[in-house]
Design a protein around this motif. Structure first.
Motif, PDB file in Angstrom:
ATOM      1  N   ASN A   2     -21.453  18.386  54.838  1.00  0.00           N
ATOM      2  CA  ASN A   2     -20.958  17.836  53.659  1.00  0.00           C
ATOM      3  C   ASN A   2     -21.700  18.753  52.517  1.00  0.00           C
ATOM      4  N   TYR A   3     -20.730  19.901  52.129  1.00  0.00           N
ATOM      5  CA  TYR A   3     -21.282  20.532  51.019  1.00  0.00           C
ATOM      6  C   TYR A   3     -21.363  20.025  49.662  1.00  0.00           C
ATOM      7  N   SER A   4     -20.255  19.088  49.398  1.00  0.00           N
ATOM      8  CA  SER A   4     -20.309  18.473  48.179  1.00  0.00           C
ATOM      9  C   SER A   4     -21.557  17.634  47.917  1.00  0.00           C
ATOM     10  N   GLY A 125     -20.555  25.665  49.616  1.00  0.00           N
ATOM     11  CA  GLY A 125     -21.317  25.014  48.697  1.00  0.00           C
ATOM     12  C   GLY A 125     -21.323  25.284  47.459  1.00  0.00           C
ATOM     13  N   GLN A 126     -20.630  26.299  46.636  1.00  0.00           N
ATOM     14  CA  GLN A 126     -20.491  26.965  45.225  1.00  0.00           C
ATOM     15  C   GLN A 126     -19.518  26.000  44.580  1.00  0.00           C
ATOM     16  N   ASP A 157     -14.885  24.090  51.412  1.00  0.00           N
ATOM     17  CA  ASP A 157     -16.078  25.025  51.544  1.00  0.00           C
ATOM     18  C   ASP A 157     -16.821  25.276  50.118  1.00  0.00           C
ATOM     19  N   PHE A 158     -15.854  25.341  48.937  1.00  0.00           N
ATOM     20  CA  PHE A 158     -16.133  25.356  47.615  1.00  0.00           C
ATOM     21  C   PHE A 158     -15.582  24.486  46.780  1.00  0.00           C
ATOM     22  N   ALA A 190     -14.842  18.204  43.463  1.00  0.00           N
ATOM     23  CA  ALA A 190     -14.927  19.110  42.507  1.00  0.00           C
ATOM     24  C   ALA A 190     -15.107  18.383  41.161  1.00  0.00           C
ATOM     25  N   ASN A 191     -14.293  17.413  40.853  1.00  0.00           N
ATOM     26  CA  ASN A 191     -14.531  16.776  39.597  1.00  0.00           C
ATOM     27  C   ASN A 191     -15.797  15.891  39.441  1.00  0.00           C
TER      28      ASN A 191
END
Length: 442
Positions: A2-4, A125-126, A157-158, A190-191
């Motif tokens: 979970n990259y977030s 993860g960016q 992924d990003f 993202a938000n």
């Protein structure tokens, strides 16, 4: 993985590394603010900027040398031209120019080139955030396909977001930290990540539903100002013909406690945003078969103001001195686009200097904030011109002083003494209740 969640944990613990691309009027203040919380790397292709930052010598009024030294000496902020280091960053913020082309259409070449550089080292993860002002749809329609071309997917992924810059060069009341920040990510993760990032060093974060909405917010703010400035510029020309002082009218109208907001006329619009951004929306509107007559008319009026000032200057010289512009010596006071800053982007003073020189005038300029005119894409012939010091000039050397920018640092009585006439586009003389016998408005 979970990259977030991973990035969210880094942001919460203040361990996320931040990269700011473009260290100009927007990027440097943002980078210094972010560096107060996160380890921050500034990226710029201009080695002179990088060298200045590493030497703790700020070239932006909004960032003092002391403030810059505070984050550099503590190891919180560094600068580089090495874009390969973007892979070190967990959050990357793009603060590059979005000018107009020679045909007054959006020029996204800097945004596209920067996005391609990020894509070359993009990792999972960016968070990528665009701050450059642009038309609605740029983040998702232009940037996203470039970033996804290598196989990594946005939202998974990003993470991709837009947050419009709201810097106001020369404003001593509001700074990056205190100006509410509009944020929108592509998707909820993202938000949330973009909000968490900015919330760490900005007092108030305002989230909106989509990046396109956030892009529209910034365009709307600048269209509002452009249209209202155009209106008051048009009123000025009308009232001048009637012998009515527009400044007195505005001052009186502003006493109304509701339904009126004062805007002020000038010799034209400058800066990166207001002269440019409305045309971004006009261009995008054509994709939907819509015209933006109101916006485009405002742009035409504002672009016409330097010509109006030069015509007014010709009239005053002819009526008062029986001289033509071509036989006159003129001093332009203020080459920056607004008071108390060194920013020359889209400055109407450069346009007026060229127009006067084309008519044969001997033109000098004085500006305490711009000792030497830097390289300008649209005015290469002005590069290297040096500001004159009015105090070293004998009285009445010039036929006319044109007050184009009302810097507080000007000694206005001294300026007035250097010329037989003064043409004041900013109401600077009357506002200071100085002798008006040889002063005319424009």
């Amino acid at each position: 993985m979970n990259y977030s969640h991973v990035l969210g944990t880094k942001l919460q613990s203040r361990n996320a590394t931040v990269g700011i691309i473009g260290l100009g009027y927007v990027g440097l203040p943002l980078a210094v603010s972010a560096a107060s919380v996160f380890p921050t790397i500034g990226f710029d292709l201009d080695p002179r900027k990088v060298e200045a930052i590493l030497s703790c010598q700020s070239y932006i009024n909004a960032v003092s040398d002391e403030r810059l030294r505070g984050v550099v000496d503590q190891g919180c902020f560094s600068a580089t031209t090495d874009l390969e280091r973007l892979s070190e960053c967990d959050v990357i913020v793009i603060c590059v120019p979005t000018p107009l082309s020679s045909h007054r259409e959006p020029d996204l070449s800097f945004v596209i080139a920067t996005t391609e550089m990020i894509a070359a080292s993009l990792r999972k993860g960016q968070l990528i955030v665009l701050e450059s002002t642009t038309y609605p749809g740029t983040t998702e329609e232009v940037m996203k396909p470039i970033l996804q071309a290598g196989g990594l997917m946005s939202r998974q992924d990003f993470f991709l977001a837009f947050s419009p810059e709201r810097e106001d060069p020369g404003n001593t009341v509001h700074e990056t930290k205190t100006i509410p920040k509009i944020v929108a990510g592509e998707g909820r993760d993202a938000n949330d990540l973009a909000s968490a990032f900015y919330d760490a060093f900005i007092d108030r974060v305002v989230t909106v539903s989509t990046p396109a909405t956030a892009e529209a917010v910034k365009i709307t703010e600048n269209v509002f100002r452009s249209v209202n400035i155009a209106l008051v510029n048009e009123l000025k020309m009308i009232y001048d013909a009637m012998g009515i002082d527009i400044w007195e009218v505005i001052e009186a109208a502003a006493t109304k406690p509701f339904g009126y907001m004062p805007f002020y006329p000038g010799p034209g619009l400058g800066g990166h945003c207001i002269p440019i951004d409305p045309f971004y929306l006009s261009w995008k509107a054509r994709e939907y078969g819509l015209s933006t007559r109101f916006i485009e008319l405002a742009g035409e009026i504002n672009l016409s103001m330097p010509r109006y000032v030069v015509r007014r200057l010709e009239e005053v010289l002819d009526r008062e001195l029986r001289k033509s512009v071509g036989s006159s010596r003129i001093l332009v006071a203020g080459i920056a686009y607004k008071k108390n800053v060194s920013d020359m982007r889209e400055s109407p003073s450069t346009v007026m200097m060229e127009m006067l020189a084309a008519r044969g005038a001997n033109v000098d300029y004085t500006d305490p904030h711009v000792p030497v005119i830097p390289e300008l894409r649209d005015h290469p012939e002005l590069h290297g011109r040096r500001s004159v010091n009015p105090k070293s000039i004998e009285d009445h050397v010039y036929d006319l002083v044109l007050i184009a920018t009302d810097h507080d640092a000007f000694d206005y009585p001294v300026l007035a003494s250097k010329a037989r006439l003064v043409l004041d586009t900013r109401n600077a003389m009357a506002r200071r209740k100085l002798d008006q016998t040889n002063v005319f408005s424009a």
